[in-house]
Enzyme design. Structure first.
Site, PDB file in Angstrom:
ATOM      1  N   CYS A  20       0.789  -1.228   0.000  1.00  0.00           N
ATOM      2  CA  CYS A  20       0.000   0.000   0.000  1.00  0.00           C
ATOM      3  C   CYS A  20       0.827   1.287   0.000  1.00  0.00           C
ATOM      4  O   CYS A  20       0.772   2.071  -0.943  1.00  0.00           O
ATOM      5  CB  CYS A  20      -0.922   0.012   1.217  1.00  0.00           C
ATOM      6  SG  CYS A  20      -1.936  -1.464   1.379  1.00  0.00           S
TER       7      CYS A  20
ATOM      8  N   HIS B 279      -2.825   6.518   4.103  1.00  0.00           N
ATOM      9  CA  HIS B 279      -1.737   5.570   4.385  1.00  0.00           C
ATOM     10  C   HIS B 279      -0.353   6.098   4.003  1.00  0.00           C
ATOM     11  O   HIS B 279       0.515   5.355   3.539  1.00  0.00           O
ATOM     12  CB  HIS B 279      -1.988   4.221   3.696  1.00  0.00           C
ATOM     13  CG  HIS B 279      -1.330   3.079   4.436  1.00  0.00           C
ATOM     14  ND1 HIS B 279      -1.315   1.789   3.974  1.00  0.00           N
ATOM     15  CD2 HIS B 279      -0.647   3.060   5.614  1.00  0.00           C
ATOM     16  CE1 HIS B 279      -0.666   1.011   4.815  1.00  0.00           C
ATOM     17  NE2 HIS B 279      -0.252   1.768   5.825  1.00  0.00           N
TER      18      HIS B 279
END
Length: 560
Positions: free
Chosen positions: A99, A155
């Protein structure tokens, strides 16, 4: 002049009649005066549409390479199939295996080795974020007049307020800061007892939006609101980073209807999540058309990494999975859909990487790329739109100096050029080289999902000779990485090892700090959020300076 005014008024009325604009979308309620409406109508009629395109970047989370209809999946994705068929499918498109790395490279146009994020992901409790000295894509787009909005998963770190999306170039942010969480409650536990709420609107916890709405649908509603309230004659950048189809595997009940026949519970849930995501993207596309953005828009769709078979994802026929440098971890579903494309309905097999969006989109937006920014991405718009050759000939997939070292790796195995204990991967033209420990390497065929639980009997494996730490593949001829050519072409291995060594000389130190106990949401009102206070740091440094001065004075007295 009267005729011109009448025509302008008629043009706005015709737009309203066809649903491309609404008075609500322009900020006028039914109680506004007719004079205000007339003034607005004249303003819209006077200014032509912007030559700068609206940019909509949609990032799916953990979608496997096979998990789209046009790659042969049993999961129905009619929206993605249609948009891709009418646009340009990217069939030699690469991202990163996890991610944070993919998101950081998209937003900066730089490889991980040039931001210090080359190891793993940013954990919730780490005092870490995308380094503040990196210019971001939304910052560059704002410079040339774009309105910038982010909806979904960030993130990229949040331990300091300066790390938040609204401080990194986005006018507005609605979404989550962490890598995962419950789709309905938006709570996330990083470890036992370390739990908190993770839904934000701009810089504050979005408690008012906590209505138990499934995140894919909630994010889509937010996108529709943004489009309805923005003037389509002014350029907009929308970064929509859906949480789906990342674990936990959750979906509204109605999306299971077509997938009752899938015995594997994880695959069934995953299919329902993807069906909901496909519907969401259809609703975003309809909103673009309804509010007058579509004809001057560029829609880019991408997964952030490969699928995770244990969580329902499929990368077949590619090797490996999320978190690995095999093709199944880094080769992604991707396409571009836009009325502005010249070669619509085509397939692009040229080399494209997620870092390429940074310079490509800034150039399309008529922005400037500073000479002192050392980018790793290339402008690939002509490659996509016109079918020209890609300016890219290589990709550094990564060099991770602190990942678990391969036991039998050595400088000798790397011909004295490279220590093959280090995890690394590079692509140069047709060749791909991997060293160290590249990760889970099975091929997981569709029949692996045929049983109620995970079944690895169907998985294909290759038993390596003991001590192997170098692999070489011709990816063009062997995209499934079945024939290792490292022993047959040692000169090619040496060339790629030298290229790795050259890249490594430009690497910055790895940023991967230990967890900070102050990150506990219990200390922050039950919310995951910034915990590092600059004032505290100054106070501590001031205190330490004061203590040092006192010690010096005492020492002086003793000496006297």
């Amino acid at each position: 002049m009267l005729a011109v005014g009448v025509l302008a008024g008629l043009s706005v009325l015709s737009l309203l009649a066809y649903g491309y604009l609404s008075w609500d979308s322009l900020g006028l309620g039914p109680g506004e005066t007719e004079a205000a409406r007339t003034e607005l109508g004249e303003e819209l009629g006077a200014g032509g549409p912007s030559s700068q395109p609206h940019i909509i970047f949609i990032l799916a989370d953990d979608q496997g390479f096979r998990d789209v209809g046009y790659h042969g999946s049993e999961i129905r994705t009619p929206t993605l199939d249609k948009l891709a068929a009418e646009g340009v499918k990217l069939e030699n498109y690469y991202v990163q295996p996890m991610c944070t790395p993919s998101r950081s490279q998209f937003i900066t146009g730089k490889y991980q080795i040039h931001t210090g994020l080359q190891h793993s992901i940013i954990r919730p409790t780490q005092p870490n974020c995308l380094p503040l000295d990196n210019v971001t894509l939304p910052q560059k787009l704002k410079e040339v007049g774009y309105s910038t909005h982010m909806v979904g998963k960030w993130h990229l770190g949040f331990y300091r307020r300066e790390c938040m999306p609204t401080q990194r170039g986005f006018d507005t942010f609605f979404g989550s800061l962490l890598g995962s969480g419950d789709y309905y409650t938006h709570f996330k536990c990083d470890s036992p007892g370390i739990c908190g709420y993770d839904l934000y609107e701009n810089d504050n916890a979005a408690w008012d939006h906590d209505n138990g709405i499934y995140s894919t649908q909630m994010y889509t509603q937010k996108v529709q609101q943004i489009l309805a309230s923005h003037n389509p004659r002014k350029p907009v950048f929308l970064y929509i980073a859906y949480q789906a189809v990342h674990s936990p595997l959750q979906a509204p009940g109605k999306y299971f209807e077509h997938y009752r026949s899938i015995n594997n519970i994880n695959r069934r849930r995953y299919a329902a999540m993807l069906a909901c995501l496909d519907e969401a993207i259809n609703n975003v596309t309809l909103a673009l058309k309804k509010y007058g953005y579509y004809e001057n828009s560029i829609i880019i769709y991408s997964s952030d990494n490969g699928g995770q078979p244990m969580a329902g994802g499929s990368n077949w026929p590619l090797r490996g999975s999320k978190g690995t440098y095999w093709e199944g971890g880094i080769r992604a579903v991707g396409f571009v859909h836009s009325p502005l494309l010249k070669n619509k309905g085509s397939v692009c097999k040229e080399l494209v990487h997620i870092t390429d969006w940074f310079p490509t989109l800034i150039t399309l937006a008529e922005g400037q790329i500073d000479e002192d920014i050392q980018l790793d991405g290339y402008d690939i718009w002509e490659t996509i739109s016109e079918g020209r050759r890609s300016p890219r000939v290589d990709i550094l997939h990564n060099i991770d100096p602190i990942y678990t070292k391969a036991k039998n790796g050595s400088w000798a195995a790397g011909y004295g050029i490279w220590n093959t204990a280090i995890q690394s991967a590079i692509r140069v033209n047709h060749w791909k080289l991997l060293t160290g420990n590249p990760g889970y390497s099975d091929w997981v065929p569709p029949q692996a999902f045929s049983n109620a639980g995970p079944n690895r009997w169907h998985n294909e494996r290759v038993s390596w000779s003991a001590g192997k730490t170098v692999w070489l593949f011709n990816i063009t001829a062997d995209p499934y990485e079945r024939v290792d050519l490292s022993a047959r072409y040692p000169d090619v291995v040496k060339q790629l090892l030298r290229r790795l060594s050259q890249f490594n000389k430009t690497a910055v130190p790895v940023r991967y700090p230990p967890k900070d106990p102050r990150s506990n949401p219990k200390l922050n009102g039950g919310v995951w959020g910034p915990w590092f206070k600059e004032d505290e740091k100054k106070k501590k440094s001031d205190k330490s300076k004061g203590v040092n001065k006192q010690k010096k004075n005492k020492n002086k007295k003793k000496a006297n």
